[in-house]
Enzyme design. Structure first.
Site, PDB file in Angstrom:
ATOM      1  N   TYR A   1       0.831  -1.169   0.028  1.00 48.80           N
ATOM      2  CA  TYR A   1       0.074  -0.093  -0.022  1.00 48.80           C
ATOM      3  C   TYR A   1       0.863   1.189  -0.101  1.00 48.80           C
ATOM      4  O   TYR A   1       0.513   2.398  -0.344  1.00 48.80           O
ATOM      5  CB  TYR A   1      -0.883   0.021   1.158  1.00 48.80           C
ATOM      6  CG  TYR A   1      -1.866  -1.115   1.408  1.00 48.80           C
ATOM      7  CD1 TYR A   1      -2.190  -2.159   0.051  1.00 48.80           C
ATOM      8  CD2 TYR A   1      -2.736  -1.457   2.213  1.00 48.80           C
ATOM      9  CE1 TYR A   1      -3.064  -2.789  -0.088  1.00 48.80           C
ATOM     10  CE2 TYR A   1      -3.731  -2.324   2.249  1.00 48.80           C
ATOM     11  CZ  TYR A   1      -3.879  -3.155   1.082  1.00 48.80           C
ATOM     12  OH  TYR A   1      -5.000  -3.926   1.026  1.00 48.80           O
TER      13      TYR A   1
ATOM     14  N   LYS B   1       3.657 -15.446   1.653  1.00 53.17           N
ATOM     15  CA  LYS B   1       3.633 -16.015   0.461  1.00 53.17           C
ATOM     16  C   LYS B   1       5.082 -16.490   0.003  1.00 53.17           C
ATOM     17  O   LYS B   1       5.671 -16.015  -1.053  1.00 53.17           O
ATOM     18  CB  LYS B   1       3.004 -15.387  -0.531  1.00 53.17           C
ATOM     19  CG  LYS B   1       1.333 -15.487  -0.532  1.00 53.17           C
ATOM     20  CD  LYS B   1       0.800 -16.864  -0.752  1.00 53.17           C
ATOM     21  CE  LYS B   1       0.670 -17.105  -2.272  1.00 53.17           C
ATOM     22  NZ  LYS B   1       0.196 -18.357  -2.613  1.00 53.17           N
TER      23      LYS B   1
ATOM     24  N   ASP C   1      -5.270  -7.108   5.679  1.00 54.23           N
ATOM     25  CA  ASP C   1      -6.432  -6.177   5.450  1.00 54.23           C
ATOM     26  C   ASP C   1      -7.645  -7.399   4.996  1.00 54.23           C
ATOM     27  O   ASP C   1      -8.861  -7.423   5.398  1.00 54.23           O
ATOM     28  CB  ASP C   1      -5.931  -5.397   4.067  1.00 54.23           C
ATOM     29  CG  ASP C   1      -7.143  -4.553   3.827  1.00 54.23           C
ATOM     30  OD1 ASP C   1      -8.265  -4.519   4.696  1.00 54.23           O
ATOM     31  OD2 ASP C   1      -7.039  -3.748   2.884  1.00 54.23           O
TER      32      ASP C   1
ATOM     33  N   ASP D   1     -10.813  -9.198   7.765  1.00 49.09           N
ATOM     34  CA  ASP D   1     -12.292  -9.136   7.100  1.00 49.09           C
ATOM     35  C   ASP D   1     -12.880 -10.431   7.383  1.00 49.09           C
ATOM     36  O   ASP D   1     -14.017 -10.605   7.755  1.00 49.09           O
ATOM     37  CB  ASP D   1     -12.533  -8.378   5.998  1.00 49.09           C
ATOM     38  CG  ASP D   1     -12.648  -6.881   6.179  1.00 49.09           C
ATOM     39  OD1 ASP D   1     -12.189  -6.259   7.051  1.00 49.09           O
ATOM     40  OD2 ASP D   1     -13.147  -6.360   5.105  1.00 49.09           O
TER      41      ASP D   1
END
Ligand code: NAD
Length: 370
Positions: free
Chosen positions: A143, A194, A251, A255
């Site tokens: 980001y 990852k 992020d 959720d």
């Protein structure tokens, strides 16, 4: 001593002020019954601040936040301000506060109260008693990484670029938060990455492991690929306790974990900076939900996420675990007694307003303190 803890309250917009009013009653209750005379200040933020001053994060608010030990935040935004330039939008205030307060770790607990286990979309036995916390790196990764942007290519088509980038320092400071948390919980951390395809993830895995080996040998560390973790979160969520991961994976997965609990109106969160000398971090605490324009002004919002955010503040920034437990137990008791705001309403339960839910929490606090 606790008596001088500085607390800044920023209610914001929509249901923000409504749920904050109930959290404030809990603060006043503690003040009265536990002699915790917090130094409470209140400021303008978001759309309310824009309307009054022309900016969503006035200097006065930022200065008050920098001078406080912790910030209790409501929510910001709404249709009224959607046409504003990006830099003036209410939501910018939150990004500005996180940046200026250097809050790099986002904590999202996903706790399923027994009384609400049927509200989850997963089967009761998978989620009843669930208590996990996701620690998401908040100020680095894709980001913020450079280079970024959209460019025009020679053939007239376009190319979009973002960069996933992490340094040892950024990885280890957020991993440290996770290990410290694990020590206070069950002693298990899952680190998600990852590393099979990304070099930045390979570094993430190595640095988290190195910190664990050097300073947290008492904590069990398991590495897991983020895609597998997404699957495991809905397959068998109780295998997790503390999860630490990058900004992007956090992020998305926080959720996913939030929905295990079934209700937005119940979810608190914290954004923490580096621990200070006493071991407690400056932090900003807020419900996960937004300003809910569809129900604002109706005394219908669920104030429990804001009240539980305040409990997190007591625990993580003020070091008041007993008081945090007390507030959480009062919330649990209200749910056990069958009281529900509209968002968590179930058959045969009693529907209550925002303020009546606040009344009920205070009554339970009185009972617990008796
Ligand atoms: P939202 O969380 O405000 O609402 C989503 C749905 O959940 C709505 O139906 C709402 O009524 C319900 N809901 C949310 N909180 C509730 C509560 N406490 N009690 C009962 N019901 C509740 O998300 P949205 O509709 O996507 O966004 C509305 C506005 O809030 C937008 O302007 C958005 O930018 C802003 N927002 C702000 C924050 C923040 O301040 N951190 C976070 C998310 C959204």
């Amino acid at each position: 001593m606790a008596a001088n803890r500085k607390l800044l309250i920023l209610p914001g917009d929509g249901i923000g002020p409504e749920v904050m009013r109930q959290a404030r009653r809990v603060i006043e209750w503690l003040d009265e019954h536990r002699g915790l005379s917090f130094d409470v200040d209140e400021g303008l933020v978001g759309g309310a601040a824009y309307d009054a001053t022309g900016t969503p994060l006035p200097d006065e608010t930022l200065e008050a936040a920098l001078a406080s030990d912790a910030v209790l935040f409501g929510a910001v935004g709404g249709p009224k301000w959607e046409g504003l330039d990006f830099g003036l939008r209410p939501e910018r205030a939150l990004l500005g506060l996180r940046k200026e307060l250097e809050l790099f770790a986002n904590l999202r607990p996903a706790v399923v109260f027994d009384a609400l286990a049927d509200a989850s979309t997963l089967k009761r036995e998978l989620v009843a008693g669930l208590d996990i916390v996701i620690v998401r790196e908040l100020t680095g990764g894709i980001y913020f990484g450079e280079p970024r942007g959209i460019e025009r290519l020679a053939d007239g088509s376009r190319r979009g670029v973002n960069t996933e980038v992490y340094t040892t320092h950024e990885i280890q400071r957020v991993a440290r938060v996770a290990f410290e948390l694990a020590r206070k919980r069950s002693g298990l951390v899952h680190s998600l990455d990852k590393a099979n395809v990304l070099e930045s993830s390979e570094l993430w895995r190595q640095e988290v492991q190195a910190l664990r080996d050097a300073e947290y040998a008492d904590v069990e560390l398991r590495h897991m690929y983020a895609d597998n973790a997404a699957m495991q979160l809905v397959r068998e969520p109780k295998q997790f306790d503390v999860i630490v991961t990058t900004n992007l994976f956090g992020d998305i997965l926080s959720d996913c974990a939030a929905m295990l609990t079934g209700s937005l109106g119940m979810l608190p969160s914290a954004s923490l900076g580096a621990p200070d000398g006493g071991g407690f971090s400056r932090g900003l605490y807020e419900p996960v939900h937004g300003t809910a324009p569809d129900i604002a002004g109706q005394d219908a919002a669920n104030p429990l996420a804001e009240i539980l955010s305040f409990a997190m503040l007591l625990r993580y920034s003020f070091g008041m675990a007993d008081e945090a437990d007390l507030v959480e137990r009062a919330v649990e008791a209200v749910l056990e007694a069958g009281l529900r705001t509209a968002d968590i309403m179930q058959p045969e339960m009693t529907r209550v307003s925002t303020s009546a839910m606040g009344d009920a929490v205070l009554r339970e606090l009185d009972k617990l303190a008796a």
